[in-house]
Write a protein that holds these residues in place. Structure first.
Motif, short mmCIF file in Angstrom:
data_model
loop_
_atom_site.label_atom_id
_atom_site.label_comp_id
_atom_site.label_asym_id
_atom_site.label_seq_id
_atom_site.Cartn_x
_atom_site.Cartn_y
_atom_site.Cartn_z
N VAL A 74 2.85 3.30 6.07
CA VAL A 74 1.97 1.62 5.21
C VAL A 74 1.84 0.53 6.58
O VAL A 74 1.90 1.11 7.89
CB VAL A 74 3.58 1.19 4.94
CG1 VAL A 74 4.06 0.04 4.58
CG2 VAL A 74 4.23 1.92 4.93
N GLY A 78 -2.27 -1.57 3.03
CA GLY A 78 -2.22 0.06 1.94
C GLY A 78 -1.53 0.28 2.43
O GLY A 78 -0.59 0.43 3.63
N VAL A 79 -1.46 1.25 1.90
CA VAL A 79 -0.10 3.57 1.97
C VAL A 79 -0.81 4.53 2.20
O VAL A 79 -2.02 4.73 1.37
CB VAL A 79 0.90 2.83 0.87
CG1 VAL A 79 1.46 4.18 0.83
CG2 VAL A 79 1.58 1.90 0.90
N TRP A 87 -3.26 4.08 -2.08
CA TRP A 87 -3.03 2.37 -2.68
C TRP A 87 -3.53 1.48 -1.48
O TRP A 87 -3.25 1.57 -0.54
CB TRP A 87 -1.37 2.14 -2.89
CG TRP A 87 -1.11 0.97 -3.48
CD1 TRP A 87 -1.67 0.68 -5.14
CD2 TRP A 87 -1.15 -0.53 -3.12
NE1 TRP A 87 -1.36 -1.46 -4.56
CE2 TRP A 87 -1.25 -1.12 -3.48
CE3 TRP A 87 -0.35 -0.98 -2.28
CZ2 TRP A 87 -0.79 -2.74 -4.13
CZ3 TRP A 87 0.07 -1.91 -1.52
CH2 TRP A 87 0.55 -2.84 -1.99
N TRP A 91 0.47 -7.40 0.40
CA TRP A 91 1.76 -7.66 0.61
C TRP A 91 2.30 -8.41 0.45
O TRP A 91 3.68 -8.74 0.14
CB TRP A 91 2.83 -6.95 1.81
CG TRP A 91 2.24 -5.57 2.26
CD1 TRP A 91 1.93 -5.07 3.95
CD2 TRP A 91 2.28 -4.23 1.39
NE1 TRP A 91 2.02 -3.38 3.10
CE2 TRP A 91 2.28 -3.05 2.55
CE3 TRP A 91 3.19 -4.02 -0.08
CZ2 TRP A 91 2.38 -2.10 1.66
CZ3 TRP A 91 2.65 -2.69 -0.27
CH2 TRP A 91 2.39 -1.96 0.42
N TRP A 98 1.84 -6.13 -7.46
CA TRP A 98 1.93 -4.47 -6.00
C TRP A 98 2.64 -3.07 -6.51
O TRP A 98 2.31 -2.48 -6.01
CB TRP A 98 2.02 -4.62 -4.90
CG TRP A 98 3.07 -5.08 -4.23
CD1 TRP A 98 3.26 -7.38 -3.54
CD2 TRP A 98 3.96 -5.03 -3.58
NE1 TRP A 98 4.15 -7.08 -2.80
CE2 TRP A 98 5.09 -5.87 -2.95
CE3 TRP A 98 4.40 -3.80 -3.43
CZ2 TRP A 98 6.28 -5.24 -2.65
CZ3 TRP A 98 5.91 -3.52 -3.11
CH2 TRP A 98 6.59 -4.45 -2.05
N GLN A 99 3.89 -3.71 -7.07
CA GLN A 99 4.78 -2.87 -7.26
C GLN A 99 4.28 -1.81 -8.26
O GLN A 99 4.78 -0.75 -7.74
CB GLN A 99 6.33 -3.27 -8.00
CG GLN A 99 7.39 -4.13 -6.17
CD GLN A 99 8.27 -4.84 -7.09
OE1 GLN A 99 8.51 -4.50 -7.99
NE2 GLN A 99 9.00 -5.28 -5.42
N LEU A 102 1.51 0.75 -6.22
CA LEU A 102 2.31 1.82 -5.21
C LEU A 102 3.31 1.97 -6.48
O LEU A 102 3.17 3.54 -5.48
CB LEU A 102 2.88 0.38 -4.95
CG LEU A 102 3.56 1.08 -3.75
CD1 LEU A 102 2.27 1.31 -2.44
CD2 LEU A 102 4.42 0.19 -2.87
N SER A 103 3.96 2.12 -6.96
CA SER A 103 5.38 3.25 -7.25
C SER A 103 4.23 4.41 -8.07
O SER A 103 4.15 5.59 -7.79
CB SER A 103 5.72 2.37 -8.73
OG SER A 103 6.56 1.87 -8.05
N VAL A 106 1.79 6.18 -5.68
CA VAL A 106 2.45 7.10 -4.07
C VAL A 106 3.46 7.84 -4.83
O VAL A 106 3.59 9.39 -4.14
CB VAL A 106 3.40 6.05 -3.76
CG1 VAL A 106 4.61 7.40 -2.69
CG2 VAL A 106 2.72 4.87 -2.76
N VAL A 143 8.85 -3.72 1.28
CA VAL A 143 8.10 -2.79 0.65
C VAL A 143 9.15 -1.33 0.98
O VAL A 143 8.66 -0.30 0.40
CB VAL A 143 7.24 -2.77 1.43
CG1 VAL A 143 6.21 -1.70 1.40
CG2 VAL A 143 6.61 -4.07 1.42
N LEU A 147 9.41 1.99 -1.29
CA LEU A 147 8.91 3.17 -1.09
C LEU A 147 9.96 4.51 -1.22
O LEU A 147 9.51 6.23 -1.05
CB LEU A 147 8.44 3.18 -0.29
CG LEU A 147 7.12 2.70 0.12
CD1 LEU A 147 5.81 2.41 1.50
CD2 LEU A 147 5.73 3.38 -0.55
#
Length: 174
Positions: A74, A78-79, A87, A91, A98-99, A102-103, A106, A143, A147
């Motif tokens: 993280v 980004g991720v 992603w 944040w 963003w949720q 991101l979900s 990932v 975050v 994750l």
């Protein structure tokens, strides 16, 4: 004319020294064999997680060494999963922005990695697949919680957080 014993000995020595020397490879191979085994045995003691120079890990007194497993990194923007960016975002935006992306990103990548790995046996199904989350100390807890929930939903329930080990000397000072 007859040669003296000393002259004969010097002649033999000159003939022997004039020959080219030979390299004894057996001793050299023995040394390298021992060196290879020594390096193989001692190499497994050190485990280094890849990290960015901008990243500062949270400090902890954890005694457990990291294992070789899936790495979720993280960064502030980004991720990354196994070094691949899945992603990119900020944040600081509202959580709704963003949720969901991101979900989805990932979860897709974790399902892809789980599909490529060997199937879990009955003992591993109870624990799940292992994953290490490598996050900056300033990463918001929301975050990390998100994750971890995504990981648990995709068979990756054995979650470890990467930290920087703090020495006991710092712990003892008030």
């Amino acid at each position: 004319m007859k040669q003296s014993f000393r002259a004969k000995r010097m002649l033999k020595q000159n003939i022997r020294l004039a020959q080219s020397s030979k390299l004894n490879l057996v001793a050299l191979m023995d040394i390298f064999t021992i060196l290879v085994f020594f390096l193989m045995v001692n190499q497994s003691d050190v485990v280094v997680l890849p990290s960015n120079k901008e990243m500062s890990l949270p400090q902890s007194v954890s005694e457990q060494l990291p294992r070789e497993q899936v790495l979720l990194t993280v960064t502030p923007n980004g991720v990354l999963l196994q070094g691949k960016q899945v992603w990119r975002g900020d944040w600081q935006q509202a959580a709704e922005l963003w949720q969901e992306p991101l979900s989805v990103a990932v979860k897709q990548e974790l399902q892809y990695l789980a599909g490529r790995a060997a199937p879990l046996n009955t003992e591993q199904q109870a624990v799940g697949r292992p994953i290490t989350i490598l996050a900056d100390a300033t990463t918001p807890y929301a975050v990390l919680r998100r994750l971890m929930a995504i990981s648990a939903a995709t068979e990756y329930r054995d979650v470890s957080l990467a930290v920087e080990q703090r020495s006991n000397a710092l712990e003892a000072t008030p």
